[in-house]
Design a protein around this motif. Structure first.
Motif, mmCIF file in Angstrom:
data_model
loop_
_atom_site.group_PDB
_atom_site.id
_atom_site.type_symbol
_atom_site.label_atom_id
_atom_site.label_comp_id
_atom_site.label_asym_id
_atom_site.label_seq_id
_atom_site.Cartn_x
_atom_site.Cartn_y
_atom_site.Cartn_z
ATOM 1 N N ARG A 87 -9.796 -5.907 -1.185
ATOM 2 C CA ARG A 87 -9.465 -4.788 0.022
ATOM 3 C C ARG A 87 -9.510 -5.439 1.464
ATOM 4 N NH1 ARG A 87 -6.784 0.137 -1.223
ATOM 5 N NH2 ARG A 87 -5.813 1.291 0.929
ATOM 6 N N ARG A 120 0.554 -1.384 -0.225
ATOM 7 C CA ARG A 120 0.119 -0.028 0.210
ATOM 8 C C ARG A 120 0.945 1.253 0.252
ATOM 9 N NH1 ARG A 120 -4.541 -0.629 4.100
ATOM 10 N NH2 ARG A 120 -6.237 -2.815 2.957
ATOM 11 N N GLY A 169 -9.052 -1.142 7.121
ATOM 12 C CA GLY A 169 -7.499 -0.069 6.515
ATOM 13 C C GLY A 169 -6.417 -0.211 7.199
ATOM 14 N N ASP A 170 -5.523 0.616 7.532
ATOM 15 C CA ASP A 170 -3.942 0.294 7.922
ATOM 16 C C ASP A 170 -4.399 0.165 9.169
ATOM 17 O OD1 ASP A 170 -2.939 0.732 5.081
ATOM 18 O OD2 ASP A 170 -1.625 2.274 6.241
ATOM 19 N N THR A 171 -5.351 0.300 9.856
ATOM 20 C CA THR A 171 -5.305 0.020 11.118
ATOM 21 C C THR A 171 -5.534 -1.766 11.920
ATOM 22 O OG1 THR A 171 -6.315 2.486 11.728
ATOM 23 C CG2 THR A 171 -6.978 0.821 13.473
ATOM 24 N N GLN A 214 -4.409 5.906 -6.063
ATOM 25 C CA GLN A 214 -4.666 5.255 -4.814
ATOM 26 C C GLN A 214 -5.115 4.090 -6.340
ATOM 27 O OE1 GLN A 214 -5.802 4.798 -1.520
ATOM 28 N NE2 GLN A 214 -5.830 3.076 -0.556
#
Length: 137
Positions: A117, A101, A121-123, A111
């Motif tokens: 996906r 990413r 997200g990244d969390t 993006q």
């Protein structure tokens, strides 16, 4: 298990034999004080005695540990499986996706839409790495 142990045992015995040979060469000027028997022809350690000493150094501690703690092998397999499984299926994939990413964001202004996906997200990925690392500890 037997074939891998045989390979490791032979290589460890060879390692100790090389180490004994190297250390005995350093002590060659004081051959009278050396505790390792040397051959008359070349001044190097006797290979039979060196090999037996190397085998005792390489295989003695594991045998003593196995007799003192009979269940230690299964415990070691459990720990190795935990470390390998968690890192292979928890930590490495999450770090790979985070890296992918970040590199896709640096390469283009737009993006790219990644199929499949993970929501959050990244969390969520960082949480997966933290939880997987906590399982190992």
């Amino acid at each position: 298990i037997g074939s891998s142990m045989a390979g490791v045992s032979v290589s460890l015995v060879d390692f100790f034999q090389d180490a004994i040979s190297i250390f005995s060469k350093k002590e060659m000027p004081n051959q009278s004080q050396s505790t390792i028997p040397v051959s008359e022809e070349d001044g190097l350690p006797d290979t039979t005695i060196t090999r037996m000493l190397a085998a005792a150094l390489a295989l003695g501690p594991p045998v003593i540990l196995a007799y003192a703690f009979p269940d230690i092998f299964l415990r070691a397999l459990e720990e190795a499986g935990l470390l390998g499984g968690v890192s292979l299926y928890g930590i490495l994939p999450a770090i790979s996706v985070l890296s992918l990413r970040r590199s896709s964001l640096e390469d283009s202004d737009v993006q790219a839409r990644m199929p499949g996906r993970l929501g959050g997200g990244d969390t969520v990925l960082i949480a997966l790495v933290v939880i997987s690392s906590a399982l190992v500890l």
